[in-house]
Scaffold this active site. Sequence first.
Site, mmCIF file in Angstrom:
data_model
loop_
_atom_site.group_PDB
_atom_site.id
_atom_site.type_symbol
_atom_site.label_atom_id
_atom_site.label_comp_id
_atom_site.label_asym_id
_atom_site.label_seq_id
_atom_site.Cartn_x
_atom_site.Cartn_y
_atom_site.Cartn_z
ATOM 1 N N ASP A 180 0.953 -0.734 -0.133
ATOM 2 C CA ASP A 180 -0.026 -0.003 0.122
ATOM 3 C C ASP A 180 1.039 1.578 0.278
ATOM 4 O O ASP A 180 0.259 2.720 -0.557
ATOM 5 C CB ASP A 180 -0.866 -0.207 0.799
ATOM 6 C CG ASP A 180 -0.045 -0.256 2.364
ATOM 7 O OD1 ASP A 180 0.556 -0.137 2.574
ATOM 8 O OD2 ASP A 180 -1.324 -0.100 3.618
ATOM 9 N N ASP A 207 6.910 4.094 3.039
ATOM 10 C CA ASP A 207 7.841 5.178 3.656
ATOM 11 C C ASP A 207 8.445 5.389 3.935
ATOM 12 O O ASP A 207 9.578 5.943 2.769
ATOM 13 C CB ASP A 207 6.567 4.986 4.414
ATOM 14 C CG ASP A 207 6.609 6.176 5.632
ATOM 15 O OD1 ASP A 207 7.427 7.325 5.187
ATOM 16 O OD2 ASP A 207 5.924 6.732 6.699
#
Length: 183
Positions: free
Chosen positions: A105, A108
């Site tokens: 998803d 980061d």
Amino acid sequence: MDKSITVNGLRFSPYLDREQIAAEVKRVASEIRRDLEGRRPLFICVLTGAFMFAADLIREVGITDSSVAFVRYSSYEGTQTTGEVKQLMGLKEDIEGRDVVIIEDIVDTGLTACKMMEDLGARKPASLRFATLLHKKESSRTGFVPDYVAFTIPSDFIIGYGLDLDGSARNLPDIYVHEDYDN
């Protein structure tokens, strides 16, 4: 009209709508299809956040002779990364000689992505690629660059379309950004 929402006491504003998401899913799917046409890829969905993106992406790729597996890693508590990557559910399938696409998803810090690439790369796939819905380039601690990226976004905290806040808001069809996020 204010389209902000409140989840667990925090305010979120609309960020990416379902039409924007669908358009980028189609674009990424066409790139994957171009790269893997005629092969038998294994798509590995990283639970839990990538489930919506993975379902839409795999359908859109449209390679009939493909398969899907699931893994689960974690490095978040609330709105912050812990910096520690834990494998919660590993892969049972044999991937040696297979063309593998990890579907995540969000990338980061890059710590989880690097850990997955290392873990799965050691199992001798024919190729190993990484697709992500969202990439926070400026948050990277590793320099990891995914093979396929739907959106590059700033280091804001977001929810919806599979992404959550302590388990809530995964079901939203759009993506929202935290209004007062302080990373």
